[in-house]
Design a protein around this motif. Structure first.
Motif, PDB file in Angstrom:
ATOM      1  N   PHE A 161       3.195   7.119   4.636  1.00  0.00           N
ATOM      2  CA  PHE A 161       1.819   6.682   4.875  1.00  0.00           C
ATOM      3  C   PHE A 161       1.400   6.870   6.336  1.00  0.00           C
ATOM      4  CE2 PHE A 161       3.315   4.493   1.086  1.00  0.00           C
ATOM      5  CZ  PHE A 161       2.276   4.733   0.193  1.00  0.00           C
ATOM      6  N   GLN A 162       2.020   7.848   6.995  1.00  0.00           N
ATOM      7  CA  GLN A 162       1.591   8.265   8.349  1.00  0.00           C
ATOM      8  C   GLN A 162       1.408   7.104   9.316  1.00  0.00           C
ATOM      9  OE1 GLN A 162       0.854  11.750   9.150  1.00  0.00           O
ATOM     10  NE2 GLN A 162       2.033  12.002   7.264  1.00  0.00           N
ATOM     11  N   LEU A 164       0.048   4.475   8.989  1.00  0.00           N
ATOM     12  CA  LEU A 164      -1.277   3.873   8.796  1.00  0.00           C
ATOM     13  C   LEU A 164      -2.210   4.175   9.970  1.00  0.00           C
ATOM     14  CD1 LEU A 164      -0.108   0.391   7.438  1.00  0.00           C
ATOM     15  CD2 LEU A 164      -0.334   2.522   6.182  1.00  0.00           C
ATOM     16  N   SER A 166      -4.863   5.998  10.220  1.00  0.00           N
ATOM     17  CA  SER A 166      -6.308   6.057   9.983  1.00  0.00           C
ATOM     18  C   SER A 166      -6.697   5.143   8.826  1.00  0.00           C
ATOM     19  CB  SER A 166      -6.715   7.490   9.639  1.00  0.00           C
ATOM     20  OG  SER A 166      -6.053   7.878   8.448  1.00  0.00           O
ATOM     21  N   GLU A 168      -8.075   6.042   6.193  1.00  0.00           N
ATOM     22  CA  GLU A 168      -7.699   6.692   4.944  1.00  0.00           C
ATOM     23  C   GLU A 168      -6.258   6.333   4.545  1.00  0.00           C
ATOM     24  OE1 GLU A 168      -7.773  10.965   5.142  1.00  0.00           O
ATOM     25  OE2 GLU A 168      -6.766  11.031   3.165  1.00  0.00           O
ATOM     26  N   TRP A 169      -5.344   6.372   5.500  1.00  0.00           N
ATOM     27  CA  TRP A 169      -3.947   6.062   5.181  1.00  0.00           C
ATOM     28  C   TRP A 169      -3.756   4.582   4.872  1.00  0.00           C
ATOM     29  CZ3 TRP A 169      -0.658   9.359   3.431  1.00  0.00           C
ATOM     30  CH2 TRP A 169      -0.801  10.716   3.772  1.00  0.00           C
ATOM     31  N   ARG A 170      -4.530   3.752   5.592  1.00  0.00           N
ATOM     32  CA  ARG A 170      -4.441   2.314   5.314  1.00  0.00           C
ATOM     33  C   ARG A 170      -4.920   2.046   3.881  1.00  0.00           C
ATOM     34  NH1 ARG A 170      -5.588   2.006  10.879  1.00  0.00           N
ATOM     35  NH2 ARG A 170      -7.847   1.968  10.632  1.00  0.00           N
ATOM     36  N   ARG A 172      -4.866   4.186   1.358  1.00  0.00           N
ATOM     37  CA  ARG A 172      -3.870   4.689   0.401  1.00  0.00           C
ATOM     38  C   ARG A 172      -2.718   3.712   0.234  1.00  0.00           C
ATOM     39  NH1 ARG A 172      -2.467  11.052   0.908  1.00  0.00           N
ATOM     40  NH2 ARG A 172      -4.543  11.750   1.511  1.00  0.00           N
ATOM     41  N   PHE A 173      -2.297   3.172   1.370  1.00  0.00           N
ATOM     42  CA  PHE A 173      -1.183   2.224   1.338  1.00  0.00           C
ATOM     43  C   PHE A 173      -1.586   0.974   0.558  1.00  0.00           C
ATOM     44  CE2 PHE A 173       1.466  -1.044   3.657  1.00  0.00           C
ATOM     45  CZ  PHE A 173       2.672  -0.643   3.104  1.00  0.00           C
TER      46      PHE A 173
END
Ligand code: CTP
Length: 319
Positions: A161-162, A164, A166, A168-170, A172-173
């Motif tokens: 999840f990179q 978090l 960005s 977007e990643w937050r 997705r998580f």
């Protein structure tokens, strides 16, 4: 059922040669497999001498308070504090209290699952354990979607999840966490230093969005106890993998244990390439001497147990 009384102590017999592929483990027959209840009971009993998975699956609220200092299990000289959020999410009773299931599936993350069509078979188990928040949505035909317990090493936040970075990643998580509705989220927060912030982010999201998961944080003695059990049986693992930890603990709660996605080799029995994970591009790092895991050794141990009927290792496609 036939019991080999030396079975458990002789696990290392065919486990001491490590190699890149599967050799003698290639033919793990599933047609002729029969469950050896007596051996499985014996293994459960022996494991209980080292740990009680019902208790060791999580530290409980009553035993700690916010601000308490914890020494990391593998980095004894480094410490962390029990945060308010972590304290709030500590369970008050074992999340596996009084749980007994007839058939459990433990799903490892090997690429051997791809094109296996094992999804429905995995989902037909009474209790399904998955590792490291591995995605299911795009792979459900091969891996299923049901999840009763899932692990989350802090490193997953970075790897999958990179970190978090960005919105977007937050998102997705958060979506992944929300999809777990009702299951146990098992977070080894105190194993190795470095994951503190990642754990904290996850906990903050869970609390902020009232995510419906039952968090669990393994006891500080779990890893050593699991390693001790296997060492006593001559299986010289450096640090048990998540998959082996789950099998060792599941013996307490499950009658029959079925493993899927355990295949730590870059080639399948037919010599075709196998991805390390079914869902990403990670490589076979465990072959490097710096890796803490000895996955092929673990695999051979599990293969021995498969042949003895203590567990069933599924490495082929499902019908
Ligand atoms: N596994 C496997 N073969 C692979 C990949 C994984 O048998 N090619 C099994 C291992 O038991 C592993 C589990 O599936 O523990 C889950 O995979 P992964 O998320 O990669 O776990 P670990 O590598 O053990 O995670 P960590 O190193 O963070 O403990």
């Amino acid at each position: 059922a036939h019991v080999d009384p030396t079975a458990v102590t002789n696990l290392s017999k065919d486990t001491n040669s490590l190699s890149l592929c599967c050799n003698n483990t290639a033919r793990l027959s599933s047609n002729s497999w029969t469950f050896n209840k007596t051996l499985s009971n014996l293994i459960r009993k022996n494991i209980l001498r080292f740990l009680d998975p019902e208790r060791d699956i999580s530290i409980l609220k009553g035993t700690l308070k916010p601000g308490d200092i914890i020494h990391y299990v593998f980095d004894r000289h480094s410490t962390t504090n029990i945060s308010e959020n972590l304290y709030r999410l500590l369970p008050t009773a074992s999340p596996m209290k009084n749980q007994h299931h007839r058939r459990c599936a433990i799903v490892g993350n090997s690429g051997i699952l791809l094109n296996s069509s094992c999804g429905p078979e995995i989902d037909s188990h009474d209790f399904v354990i998955r590792c490291n928040l591995a995605p299911v949505e795009d792979y459900y035909q091969d891996v299923g979607w049901r999840t009763n317990l899932v692990t989350m090493n802090p490193s997953v936040v970075q790897r999958a999840f990179q970190d978090l970075v960005s919105e977007e990643w937050r998102d997705r998580f958060l979506q992944r966490l929300q999809s777990l509705s009702g299951s146990v989220l098992w977070i080894p927060a105190f194993m190795a230093k470095g994951g503190e912030e990642r754990v904290e982010w996850a906990l903050r999201l869970i609390l902020l969005h009232t995510v419906d998961v039952r968090t669990a944080f393994p006891s500080l003695r779990l890893l050593h106890a699991v390693r001790g059990y296997w060492l006593t049986n001559n299986v010289h693992i450096k640090r048990p993998t998540t998959g082996l930890l789950m099998y060792t603990m599941a013996t307490r709660f499950c009658e029959e244990i079925h493993l899927y996605g355990f295949w730590p080799f870059p080639l399948d029995p037919q010599g075709r390439p196998v991805k390390y994970h079914y869902y990403d591009t990670l490589k076979y790092e465990y072959t490097s001497s710096s890796s803490p895991h000895t996955m092929p050794l673990e695999f051979r141990t599990l293969s021995t147990l498969h042949r003895q009927g203590a567990l069933q290792l599924h490495t082929g496609a499902c019908d």
